[in-house]
Write a protein that holds these residues in place. Structure first.
Motif, PDB file in Angstrom:
ATOM      1  N   LEU A 178       0.828  -1.204   0.000  1.00  0.00           N
ATOM      2  CA  LEU A 178       0.000   0.000   0.000  1.00  0.00           C
ATOM      3  C   LEU A 178       0.864   1.255   0.000  1.00  0.00           C
ATOM      4  O   LEU A 178       1.445   1.622   1.026  1.00  0.00           O
ATOM      5  CB  LEU A 178      -0.904   0.012   1.239  1.00  0.00           C
ATOM      6  CG  LEU A 178      -1.866  -1.162   1.396  1.00  0.00           C
ATOM      7  CD1 LEU A 178      -2.507  -1.144   2.775  1.00  0.00           C
ATOM      8  CD2 LEU A 178      -2.925  -1.122   0.306  1.00  0.00           C
ATOM      9  N   PRO A 179       0.958   1.945  -1.128  1.00  0.00           N
ATOM     10  CA  PRO A 179       1.651   3.238  -1.126  1.00  0.00           C
ATOM     11  C   PRO A 179       0.799   4.242  -0.343  1.00  0.00           C
ATOM     12  O   PRO A 179      -0.392   4.389  -0.623  1.00  0.00           O
ATOM     13  CB  PRO A 179       1.723   3.622  -2.603  1.00  0.00           C
ATOM     14  CG  PRO A 179       1.305   2.415  -3.371  1.00  0.00           C
ATOM     15  CD  PRO A 179       0.507   1.556  -2.448  1.00  0.00           C
ATOM     16  N   LEU A 180       1.384   4.855   0.653  1.00  0.00           N
ATOM     17  CA  LEU A 180       0.648   5.824   1.460  1.00  0.00           C
ATOM     18  C   LEU A 180       0.718   7.205   0.811  1.00  0.00           C
ATOM     19  O   LEU A 180       1.654   7.505   0.076  1.00  0.00           O
ATOM     20  CB  LEU A 180       1.220   5.862   2.877  1.00  0.00           C
ATOM     21  CG  LEU A 180       1.227   4.526   3.620  1.00  0.00           C
ATOM     22  CD1 LEU A 180       1.793   4.714   5.031  1.00  0.00           C
ATOM     23  CD2 LEU A 180      -0.151   3.892   3.665  1.00  0.00           C
ATOM     24  N   LYS A 181      -0.262   8.028   1.089  1.00  0.00           N
ATOM     25  CA  LYS A 181      -0.267   9.385   0.549  1.00  0.00           C
ATOM     26  C   LYS A 181       0.846  10.189   1.209  1.00  0.00           C
ATOM     27  O   LYS A 181       1.115  10.044   2.403  1.00  0.00           O
ATOM     28  CB  LYS A 181      -1.607  10.072   0.818  1.00  0.00           C
ATOM     29  CG  LYS A 181      -2.739   9.504   0.009  1.00  0.00           C
ATOM     30  CD  LYS A 181      -4.006  10.286   0.274  1.00  0.00           C
ATOM     31  CE  LYS A 181      -5.153   9.729  -0.539  1.00  0.00           C
ATOM     32  NZ  LYS A 181      -6.381  10.476  -0.288  1.00  0.00           N
ATOM     33  N   GLY A 182       1.457  11.038   0.433  1.00  0.00           N
ATOM     34  CA  GLY A 182       2.472  11.921   0.977  1.00  0.00           C
ATOM     35  C   GLY A 182       3.802  11.235   1.233  1.00  0.00           C
ATOM     36  O   GLY A 182       4.107  10.182   0.664  1.00  0.00           O
ATOM     37  N   TYR A 183       4.578  11.852   2.119  1.00  0.00           N
ATOM     38  CA  TYR A 183       5.948  11.424   2.404  1.00  0.00           C
ATOM     39  C   TYR A 183       6.162  11.458   3.911  1.00  0.00           C
ATOM     40  O   TYR A 183       5.442  12.136   4.643  1.00  0.00           O
ATOM     41  CB  TYR A 183       6.942  12.380   1.726  1.00  0.00           C
ATOM     42  CG  TYR A 183       6.711  12.506   0.237  1.00  0.00           C
ATOM     43  CD1 TYR A 183       7.345  11.643  -0.657  1.00  0.00           C
ATOM     44  CD2 TYR A 183       5.855  13.462  -0.282  1.00  0.00           C
ATOM     45  CE1 TYR A 183       7.127  11.748  -2.027  1.00  0.00           C
ATOM     46  CE2 TYR A 183       5.632  13.572  -1.655  1.00  0.00           C
ATOM     47  CZ  TYR A 183       6.270  12.712  -2.515  1.00  0.00           C
ATOM     48  OH  TYR A 183       6.053  12.815  -3.864  1.00  0.00           O
ATOM     49  N   ASP A 184       7.184  10.736   4.394  1.00  0.00           N
ATOM     50  CA  ASP A 184       7.479  10.782   5.826  1.00  0.00           C
ATOM     51  C   ASP A 184       8.207  12.086   6.160  1.00  0.00           C
ATOM     52  O   ASP A 184       8.447  12.926   5.290  1.00  0.00           O
ATOM     53  CB  ASP A 184       8.260   9.534   6.268  1.00  0.00           C
ATOM     54  CG  ASP A 184       9.701   9.480   5.797  1.00  0.00           C
ATOM     55  OD1 ASP A 184      10.172  10.425   5.127  1.00  0.00           O
ATOM     56  OD2 ASP A 184      10.374   8.473   6.095  1.00  0.00           O
ATOM     57  N   ARG A 185       8.586  12.266   7.417  1.00  0.00           N
ATOM     58  CA  ARG A 185       9.198  13.537   7.837  1.00  0.00           C
ATOM     59  C   ARG A 185      10.566  13.787   7.217  1.00  0.00           C
ATOM     60  O   ARG A 185      11.077  14.889   7.259  1.00  0.00           O
ATOM     61  CB  ARG A 185       9.279  13.617   9.357  1.00  0.00           C
ATOM     62  CG  ARG A 185      10.177  12.590   9.978  1.00  0.00           C
ATOM     63  CD  ARG A 185      10.090  12.632  11.479  1.00  0.00           C
ATOM     64  NE  ARG A 185      10.800  11.509  12.033  1.00  0.00           N
ATOM     65  CZ  ARG A 185      11.696  11.606  12.990  1.00  0.00           C
ATOM     66  NH1 ARG A 185      11.957  12.765  13.519  1.00  0.00           N
ATOM     67  NH2 ARG A 185      12.306  10.538  13.425  1.00  0.00           N
ATOM     68  N   HIS A 186      11.157  12.745   6.604  1.00  0.00           N
ATOM     69  CA  HIS A 186      12.439  12.890   5.915  1.00  0.00           C
ATOM     70  C   HIS A 186      12.252  13.087   4.416  1.00  0.00           C
ATOM     71  O   HIS A 186      13.225  13.093   3.667  1.00  0.00           O
ATOM     72  CB  HIS A 186      13.327  11.666   6.177  1.00  0.00           C
ATOM     73  CG  HIS A 186      13.596  11.424   7.628  1.00  0.00           C
ATOM     74  ND1 HIS A 186      14.403  12.247   8.394  1.00  0.00           N
ATOM     75  CD2 HIS A 186      13.131  10.464   8.464  1.00  0.00           C
ATOM     76  CE1 HIS A 186      14.429  11.803   9.633  1.00  0.00           C
ATOM     77  NE2 HIS A 186      13.670  10.724   9.702  1.00  0.00           N
TER      78      HIS A 186
END
Length: 163
Positions: free
Chosen positions: A109-117
């Motif tokens: 599952l590709p999650l929306k957006g990006y992590d904090r990095h």
């Protein structure tokens, strides 16, 4: 309709700085490197049918921190593996019933957006696998399809990575 990434999206300036600082990307050198890669590909008969667009080749250059020789090795290896394992890399139609079962199980599952990095996040849930109905080869195929789709054309994922 593809998901629109809005969480932790970096500005173009921040991406350019990260590419320069972390990967050694130089806009002036990039054009020369792309030209050199395209020339090398044209002289490599076994690579005649690979993608040669700037986005694709830049992704490989970034993955090798702009080492032209390492990029050539990686491109060659990547496409040699693809050519030698057709059961994993051919017939990439996500509408096939056996691939649909894996996708519907939510294993990748590709999650929306990006992590904090700034990295693209793909949730992988191996527990969703049903060994009675799913083949490992198909699971690998779906995993690779999802990863390639997540990277394709996404400059932030190409620069910051995927986790």
């Amino acid at each position: 309709m593809p998901a629109i990434n809005t969480i932790n999206v970096w500005t173009d300036d921040a991406l350019e700085k990260a590419a320069k600082d972390n990967l050694g990307e130089d806009k002036g050198r990039l054009k020369d490197d792309l030209k050199a890669l395209k020339s090398w590909i044209s002289k490599s008969p076994h690579l005649h049918s690979i993608r040669k667009d700037d986005v694709y080749l830049t992704m490989f250059l970034r993955g090798c921190k702009f080492s032209l020789e390492r990029t050539k090795e990686k491109l060659d290896f990547h496409h040699t593996v693809r050519g030698n394992l057709p059961s994993w890399f051919d017939n990439w139609d996500p509408r096939q019933p056996q691939l649909q079962a894996i996708l519907k199980a939510g294993m990748y599952l590709p999650l929306k957006g990006y992590d904090r990095h700034g990295r693209r996040v793909i949730l992988m849930r191996a527990g969703g696998s049903d060994p009675n109905t799913m083949k490992k080869e198909d699971e690998f195929k779906v995993s690779t399809m999802v990863m390639e789709h997540a990277m394709d054309g996404d400059a932030q994922a190409s620069i910051c990575g995927i986790v």
